[in-house]
Design a protein around this motif. Structure first.
Motif, PDB file in Angstrom:
ATOM      1  N   ALA A  96       0.725  -1.057   0.101  1.00 11.40           N
ATOM      2  CA  ALA A  96       0.173  -0.150   0.184  1.00 11.40           C
ATOM      3  C   ALA A  96       0.915   0.965  -0.172  1.00 11.40           C
ATOM      4  CB  ALA A  96      -0.921   0.012   1.184  1.00 11.40           C
ATOM      5  N   ARG A  97       0.507   2.172  -0.423  1.00 11.15           N
ATOM      6  CA  ARG A  97       1.046   3.604  -0.530  1.00 11.15           C
ATOM      7  C   ARG A  97       1.391   4.427   0.789  1.00 11.15           C
ATOM      8  NH1 ARG A  97      -2.688   6.259  -4.878  1.00 11.15           N
ATOM      9  NH2 ARG A  97      -3.974   4.485  -4.184  1.00 11.15           N
ATOM     10  N   GLY A  98       0.486   4.105   1.870  1.00 11.55           N
ATOM     11  CA  GLY A  98       0.786   4.826   2.996  1.00 11.55           C
ATOM     12  C   GLY A  98       0.928   4.170   4.313  1.00 11.55           C
ATOM     13  N   MET A  99       0.418   2.720   4.129  1.00 12.30           N
ATOM     14  CA  MET A  99       0.675   1.612   5.126  1.00 12.30           C
ATOM     15  C   MET A  99       1.431   0.684   4.755  1.00 12.30           C
ATOM     16  SD  MET A  99      -3.099   1.586   6.949  1.00 12.30           S
ATOM     17  CE  MET A  99      -3.671   3.031   8.075  1.00 12.30           C
ATOM     18  N   GLN A 100       2.028  -0.194   5.793  1.00  6.88           N
ATOM     19  CA  GLN A 100       2.634  -1.399   5.533  1.00  6.88           C
ATOM     20  C   GLN A 100       1.658  -2.369   5.594  1.00  6.88           C
ATOM     21  OE1 GLN A 100       6.139  -2.106   5.582  1.00  6.88           O
ATOM     22  NE2 GLN A 100       6.329   0.319   5.337  1.00  6.88           N
ATOM     23  N   LEU A 101       1.931  -3.439   5.029  1.00  3.64           N
ATOM     24  CA  LEU A 101       1.169  -4.673   4.891  1.00  3.64           C
ATOM     25  C   LEU A 101       0.499  -5.093   6.225  1.00  3.64           C
ATOM     26  CD1 LEU A 101      -0.662  -6.624   3.235  1.00  3.64           C
ATOM     27  CD2 LEU A 101       1.513  -8.260   3.298  1.00  3.64           C
ATOM     28  N   ALA A 102       1.268  -5.169   7.321  1.00  3.07           N
ATOM     29  CA  ALA A 102       0.880  -5.692   8.594  1.00  3.07           C
ATOM     30  C   ALA A 102       0.061  -4.748   9.361  1.00  3.07           C
ATOM     31  CB  ALA A 102       2.257  -5.959   9.447  1.00  3.07           C
ATOM     32  N   GLU A 103       0.199  -3.407   8.938  1.00  4.63           N
ATOM     33  CA  GLU A 103      -0.865  -2.347   9.454  1.00  4.63           C
ATOM     34  C   GLU A 103      -2.419  -2.612   8.835  1.00  4.63           C
ATOM     35  OE1 GLU A 103       0.973   2.021  10.242  1.00  4.63           O
ATOM     36  OE2 GLU A 103       1.739   1.031   8.409  1.00  4.63           O
ATOM     37  N   LEU A 104      -2.166  -2.787   7.410  1.00  5.56           N
ATOM     38  CA  LEU A 104      -3.442  -2.991   6.664  1.00  5.56           C
ATOM     39  C   LEU A 104      -4.322  -4.267   7.185  1.00  5.56           C
ATOM     40  CD1 LEU A 104      -2.225  -2.156   3.202  1.00  5.56           C
ATOM     41  CD2 LEU A 104      -3.898  -0.950   4.286  1.00  5.56           C
ATOM     42  N   LEU A 105      -3.706  -5.370   7.275  1.00  9.94           N
ATOM     43  CA  LEU A 105      -4.284  -6.365   7.950  1.00  9.94           C
ATOM     44  C   LEU A 105      -4.756  -6.534   9.243  1.00  9.94           C
ATOM     45  CD1 LEU A 105      -1.847  -9.190   6.019  1.00  9.94           C
ATOM     46  CD2 LEU A 105      -4.063  -8.243   5.343  1.00  9.94           C
ATOM     47  N   ALA A 106      -4.278  -5.610  10.036  1.00 11.29           N
ATOM     48  CA  ALA A 106      -4.433  -5.446  11.522  1.00 11.29           C
ATOM     49  C   ALA A 106      -5.679  -4.473  11.578  1.00 11.29           C
ATOM     50  CB  ALA A 106      -3.542  -4.773  12.234  1.00 11.29           C
ATOM     51  N   LEU A 107      -5.955  -3.971  10.551  1.00 10.80           N
ATOM     52  CA  LEU A 107      -7.194  -2.819  10.649  1.00 10.80           C
ATOM     53  C   LEU A 107      -8.358  -3.543  11.075  1.00 10.80           C
ATOM     54  CD1 LEU A 107      -6.764  -0.892   7.454  1.00 10.80           C
ATOM     55  CD2 LEU A 107      -6.416   0.010   9.898  1.00 10.80           C
ATOM     56  N   PRO A 108      -9.143  -2.828  11.986  1.00  7.68           N
ATOM     57  CA  PRO A 108     -10.638  -3.256  12.389  1.00  7.68           C
ATOM     58  C   PRO A 108     -11.624  -3.572  11.153  1.00  7.68           C
ATOM     59  CG  PRO A 108     -10.319  -1.073  13.005  1.00  7.68           C
ATOM     60  CD  PRO A 108      -9.049  -1.310  12.410  1.00  7.68           C
ATOM     61  N   VAL A 109     -12.612  -4.139  11.398  1.00  9.87           N
ATOM     62  CA  VAL A 109     -13.599  -4.269  10.346  1.00  9.87           C
ATOM     63  C   VAL A 109     -14.077  -2.932   9.506  1.00  9.87           C
ATOM     64  CG1 VAL A 109     -15.903  -5.102   9.630  1.00  9.87           C
ATOM     65  CG2 VAL A 109     -14.365  -6.428  11.083  1.00  9.87           C
ATOM     66  N   ALA A 110     -14.230  -2.018  10.405  1.00 14.68           N
ATOM     67  CA  ALA A 110     -14.444  -0.775   9.688  1.00 14.68           C
ATOM     68  C   ALA A 110     -13.890   0.483  10.767  1.00 14.68           C
ATOM     69  CB  ALA A 110     -16.084  -0.436   9.797  1.00 14.68           C
ATOM     70  N   PHE A 111     -13.566   1.378   9.892  1.00 12.12           N
ATOM     71  CA  PHE A 111     -12.754   2.675  10.674  1.00 12.12           C
ATOM     72  C   PHE A 111     -12.842   4.041   9.865  1.00 12.12           C
ATOM     73  CE2 PHE A 111     -10.436  -0.327   7.599  1.00 12.12           C
ATOM     74  CZ  PHE A 111     -10.303   0.652   6.715  1.00 12.12           C
ATOM     75  N   ASP A 112     -12.636   4.885  10.623  1.00  8.57           N
ATOM     76  CA  ASP A 112     -12.624   6.072  10.057  1.00  8.57           C
ATOM     77  C   ASP A 112     -12.147   6.521   8.882  1.00  8.57           C
ATOM     78  OD1 ASP A 112     -10.251   6.696  10.560  1.00  8.57           O
ATOM     79  OD2 ASP A 112     -10.618   7.687  12.715  1.00  8.57           O
ATOM     80  N   LEU A 113     -12.489   7.748   8.130  1.00 10.53           N
ATOM     81  CA  LEU A 113     -12.018   8.079   6.812  1.00 10.53           C
ATOM     82  C   LEU A 113     -10.668   8.383   6.828  1.00 10.53           C
ATOM     83  CD1 LEU A 113     -13.251   8.257   4.004  1.00 10.53           C
ATOM     84  CD2 LEU A 113     -13.572  11.072   4.245  1.00 10.53           C
ATOM     85  N   GLU A 114     -10.227   9.130   8.173  1.00 15.86           N
ATOM     86  CA  GLU A 114      -8.896   9.553   8.127  1.00 15.86           C
ATOM     87  C   GLU A 114      -7.918   8.518   7.912  1.00 15.86           C
ATOM     88  OE1 GLU A 114      -7.661  12.591  10.792  1.00 15.86           O
ATOM     89  OE2 GLU A 114      -9.968  13.119  10.778  1.00 15.86           O
ATOM     90  N   THR A 115      -8.365   7.131   8.548  1.00 16.41           N
ATOM     91  CA  THR A 115      -7.586   5.958   8.426  1.00 16.41           C
ATOM     92  C   THR A 115      -7.273   5.605   7.041  1.00 16.41           C
ATOM     93  OG1 THR A 115      -7.986   5.319  10.990  1.00 16.41           O
ATOM     94  CG2 THR A 115      -7.104   3.539   9.389  1.00 16.41           C
ATOM     95  N   SER A 116      -8.282   5.579   6.307  1.00 16.98           N
ATOM     96  CA  SER A 116      -8.183   5.301   4.862  1.00 16.98           C
ATOM     97  C   SER A 116      -7.521   6.212   4.185  1.00 16.98           C
ATOM     98  CB  SER A 116      -9.815   5.151   4.333  1.00 16.98           C
ATOM     99  OG  SER A 116      -9.886   4.824   3.186  1.00 16.98           O
ATOM    100  N   ASN A 117      -7.780   7.525   4.392  1.00 20.35           N
ATOM    101  CA  ASN A 117      -6.883   8.507   3.674  1.00 20.35           C
ATOM    102  C   ASN A 117      -5.613   8.328   3.831  1.00 20.35           C
ATOM    103  OD1 ASN A 117      -9.187  10.043   3.165  1.00 20.35           O
ATOM    104  ND2 ASN A 117      -9.127  11.363   4.681  1.00 20.35           N
ATOM    105  N   ARG A 118      -4.949   7.874   5.108  1.00 13.77           N
ATOM    106  CA  ARG A 118      -3.615   7.627   5.251  1.00 13.77           C
ATOM    107  C   ARG A 118      -3.147   6.198   4.475  1.00 13.77           C
ATOM    108  NH1 ARG A 118      -0.179   4.809   9.229  1.00 13.77           N
ATOM    109  NH2 ARG A 118      -2.158   3.978  10.258  1.00 13.77           N
ATOM    110  N   ALA A 119      -3.949   5.471   4.430  1.00 13.19           N
ATOM    111  CA  ALA A 119      -3.580   4.108   3.493  1.00 13.19           C
ATOM    112  C   ALA A 119      -3.361   4.451   2.135  1.00 13.19           C
ATOM    113  CB  ALA A 119      -4.540   3.058   3.749  1.00 13.19           C
ATOM    114  N   LEU A 120      -4.512   5.558   1.641  1.00 14.48           N
ATOM    115  CA  LEU A 120      -4.429   5.741   0.308  1.00 14.48           C
ATOM    116  C   LEU A 120      -3.360   7.160  -0.038  1.00 14.48           C
ATOM    117  CD1 LEU A 120      -8.231   5.514  -0.267  1.00 14.48           C
ATOM    118  CD2 LEU A 120      -6.424   3.973  -1.506  1.00 14.48           C
ATOM    119  N   GLN A 121      -2.659   7.581   0.908  1.00 16.69           N
ATOM    120  CA  GLN A 121      -2.037   8.759   0.904  1.00 16.69           C
ATOM    121  C   GLN A 121      -2.834   9.931   0.199  1.00 16.69           C
ATOM    122  OE1 GLN A 121       1.566   7.764  -1.050  1.00 16.69           O
ATOM    123  NE2 GLN A 121       2.782   7.099   0.807  1.00 16.69           N
ATOM    124  N   LEU A 122      -3.783  10.255   0.977  1.00 22.95           N
ATOM    125  CA  LEU A 122      -4.746  11.245   0.633  1.00 22.95           C
ATOM    126  C   LEU A 122      -4.749  12.169   1.872  1.00 22.95           C
ATOM    127  CD1 LEU A 122      -7.887   9.559  -0.963  1.00 22.95           C
ATOM    128  CD2 LEU A 122      -6.406  10.976  -2.244  1.00 22.95           C
TER     129      LEU A 122
END
Length: 97
Positions: free
Chosen positions: A10-36
């Motif tokens: 992923a552009r903004g998160m390590q694979l381990a971070e992505l796989l450890a995410l909860p089932v649903a999360f806030d937009l800011e967390t998604s923004n970080r993963a997408l580098q937005l």
């Protein structure tokens, strides 16, 4: 670290971070993963143009882990140690993979 390593699919998160995410999360967390940036991410969500399906819950936006992983091309069954890409079926000749 180069973009071709399996530790950073992923552009903004390590694979381990992505796989450890909860089932649903806030937009800011998604923004970080997408580098937005925060403003751009919320602007895209409000316009219905966010790169991942966004759920509106009350006054907040939520993103599901499954949708984010799918958009990033990450295999949710990956253990984080190897490739995040699915293994090609055995019946496809090696030169066509």
């Amino acid at each position: 670290m180069s973009a071709t390593t399996t530790e950073e699919p992923a552009r903004g998160m390590q694979l381990a971070e992505l796989l450890a995410l909860p089932v649903a999360f806030d937009l800011e967390t998604s923004n970080r993963a997408l580098q937005l940036g925060r403003t751009k991410g919320f602007q895209l969500a409000k316009q219905g143009e966010y790169p991942v399906r966004v759920l509106r819950v009350g006054h907040t936006y939520r993103v599901t882990r499954a949708d984010l992983l799918r958009a990033l091309g990450v295999d949710p069954n990956s253990d984080g140690a190897g490739s995040s890409h699915p293994t090609p079926p055995e019946n496809i000749p090696h030169h066509q993979r």
